[in-house]
Design a protein around this motif. Structure first.
Motif, PDB file in Angstrom:
ATOM      1  N   SER A 129     -87.245  31.905 -17.527  1.00  0.00           N
ATOM      2  CA  SER A 129     -88.612  31.469 -17.280  1.00  0.00           C
ATOM      3  C   SER A 129     -89.268  31.158 -18.632  1.00  0.00           C
ATOM      4  O   SER A 129     -89.003  31.835 -19.625  1.00  0.00           O
ATOM      5  CB  SER A 129     -89.377  32.561 -16.533  1.00  0.00           C
TER       6      SER A 129
ATOM      7  N   LYS B 269     -89.043  32.755 -27.013  1.00  0.00           N
ATOM      8  CA  LYS B 269     -89.586  33.697 -26.027  1.00  0.00           C
ATOM      9  C   LYS B 269     -89.842  35.085 -26.610  1.00  0.00           C
ATOM     10  O   LYS B 269     -90.556  35.883 -26.012  1.00  0.00           O
ATOM     11  CB  LYS B 269     -88.587  33.872 -24.870  1.00  0.00           C
TER      12      LYS B 269
ATOM     13  N   HIS C 253     -92.425  43.602 -17.924  1.00  0.00           N
ATOM     14  CA  HIS C 253     -92.284  42.285 -17.338  1.00  0.00           C
ATOM     15  C   HIS C 253     -93.561  41.806 -16.672  1.00  0.00           C
ATOM     16  O   HIS C 253     -94.315  42.609 -16.153  1.00  0.00           O
ATOM     17  CB  HIS C 253     -91.232  42.385 -16.235  1.00  0.00           C
TER      18      HIS C 253
ATOM     19  N   GLU D 182     -89.452  33.619  -9.063  1.00  0.00           N
ATOM     20  CA  GLU D 182     -88.121  33.223  -9.495  1.00  0.00           C
ATOM     21  C   GLU D 182     -87.067  33.374  -8.395  1.00  0.00           C
ATOM     22  O   GLU D 182     -87.308  33.976  -7.353  1.00  0.00           O
ATOM     23  CB  GLU D 182     -87.680  34.053 -10.713  1.00  0.00           C
TER      24      GLU D 182
ATOM     25  N   SER E 192     -94.662  34.805 -15.463  1.00  0.00           N
ATOM     26  CA  SER E 192     -93.894  33.559 -15.520  1.00  0.00           C
ATOM     27  C   SER E 192     -94.808  32.358 -15.300  1.00  0.00           C
ATOM     28  O   SER E 192     -95.798  32.443 -14.573  1.00  0.00           O
ATOM     29  CB  SER E 192     -92.797  33.580 -14.450  1.00  0.00           C
TER      30      SER E 192
ATOM     31  N   ASN F 204     -91.997  31.623 -20.211  1.00  0.00           N
ATOM     32  CA  ASN F 204     -93.103  32.424 -20.732  1.00  0.00           C
ATOM     33  C   ASN F 204     -92.658  33.186 -21.974  1.00  0.00           C
ATOM     34  O   ASN F 204     -91.466  33.388 -22.194  1.00  0.00           O
ATOM     35  CB  ASN F 204     -93.530  33.447 -19.665  1.00  0.00           C
TER      36      ASN F 204
HETATM   37 MG    MG Z   1     -88.327  35.739 -16.693  1.00  0.00          MG
END
Ligand code: MG
Ligand code: TXA
Length: 333
Positions: A140, A53, A232, A177, A148, A142
């Motif tokens: 997640s 990630k 994010h 999420e 995500s 991504n």
């Molecule tokens: Mg995340």
């Protein structure tokens, strides 16, 4: 590494369980978003998640379980209220931050003495956890900082060549999420809003919404949810979150069409600018938002103007993701 995509069946569930037991990572479906899973108790396996990630190592992972007995093996000093909420909302999109036992390595908990635990509401993933017989750490799926993934193709875009297997169980049902909560005296604190809304939790106890949910965190400030301090959910395009009524929003975005911009709207079509609609209900908005951010990138736009969702119910979760995607660049008309 070749990344395979397989539909859920007995064979792919067994293969996932084998890979996970052997310290590999597998992308798994959940009802919220796709997760990048590894054995939560295996330091080296968990390190592979951070690597794939590009995730900062002080950002803790959520541990996924498939039956209630696993909770007591992972956590101690569990408040009565936690059991009450678990029996009401699990399996489902509620993550509870609790005191961790030593069995959970520091890499999994990002160096904290707590751990977030949840039981996801996806039959395939519950079978994989059961079959492997281990709790799964899964953020997640991504690349860190990106929106995500809510489909297996989104995971493939970010993880192709980095992981051996993606289990493709179609579109994630919810699209945002889980709700992350911690416990206080007869109250819970929402660290990240999600599928279980403040309204749902308030039937059981007092609910405090942490200030990081709607506000930018000052640098160097002690923070209850480390994830909230990082950039994010961001597509490549610059995101602007716009508050105002339909009419004002429409005339505002029209002025931006020259900037290679697009709009994400709720309802009525806009003429003169490319638009995507994410619907009027909080459920539709949650379901669609991450996919649309990725779509706008694919379509080559440089700016995305989003008509802001409400700040209650499930829409609070969408709002929380979008102010971060917009790096707190909110325009009030
Ligand atoms: Mg995340
Ligand atoms: O729905 C979900 O929760 C998805 C699916 C895959 O289960 N997972 C997910 O994980 O969103 P991730 O890593 O992308 O986000 C976890 C969030 C981060 O903001 C992290 O900082 C916070 O939960 N978190 C995890 N453990 C924590 C802890 N011990 N204390 C405070 N915050 C924690």
């Amino acid at each position: 590494m070749i990344t395979e995509i397989k539909k859920p069946d007995e064979e792919s569930i067994s293969l996932s369980a084998e890979l996970l037991k052997n310290g590999e990572i597998v992308a798994i479906p959940t009802e919220t978003v796709y997760g990048l899973a590894a054995n939560a108790l295996d330091e080296n396996a968990v390190k592979k998640i951070f690597e794939a990630k590009g995730r900062p190592n002080d950002n803790p992972l959520i541990v996924h379980i498939s039956d209630f007995s696993m909770l007591d093996k992972l956590c101690e000093d569990i408040p009565e209220l936690a059991y009450t909420l678990a029996s009401r909302f699990w399996s489902g999109p509620l993550t509870m931050v609790l005191k961790k036992r030593k069995i959970i390595p520091e890499v999994t908990s990002g160096g904290l003495n707590t751990v977030g635990v949840r039981m996801p509401d996806n039959a395939t993933t519950l079978s994989i956890i059961n079959k492997a017989g281990i709790p799964l750490a899964a953020p997640s799926a991504n690349t860190s900082g990106k929106p995500s993934p809510t489909t297996a193709m989104h995971v493939f875009e970010d993880m192709n060549g980095k992981i051996p297997l993606i289990i493709d169980d179609g579109e994630s049902r919810l699209g945002v999420e889980s709700t992350v909560i911690s416990f206080e005296e007869n109250a819970v604190r929402i660290l990240r809003p999600g599928g279980i809304t403040p309204e749902m939790l308030s039937q059981f106890c007092k609910v405090i919404i942490d200030e990081s949910v709607m506000n930018e965190i000052e640098k160097n400030k002690a923070i209850s949810s480390p994830g909230m301090k990082y950039k994010h959910y961001s597509p490549r395009a610059k995101v602007f979150l716009v508050e105002g009524n339909d009419e004002d929003f429409q005339s505002f975005v029209l002025k931006k069409s020259g900037n290679n911009a697009c709009a994400i709207i709720k309802k009525s079509a806009v003429e003169g600018i490319k638009f995507y609609s994410y619907g009027e209900t909080d459920f539709e908005q949650a379901h669609g938002i991450f996919g649309l951010l990725r779509q706008a990138d694919e379509d080559g736009f440089d700016e995305i103007y989003i008509h802001a969702p409400e700040k209650s119910g499930l829409a609070l979760a969408v709002y929380n993701r979008l102010i971060r995607a917009a790096e707190f660049d909110t325009i009030v008309l």
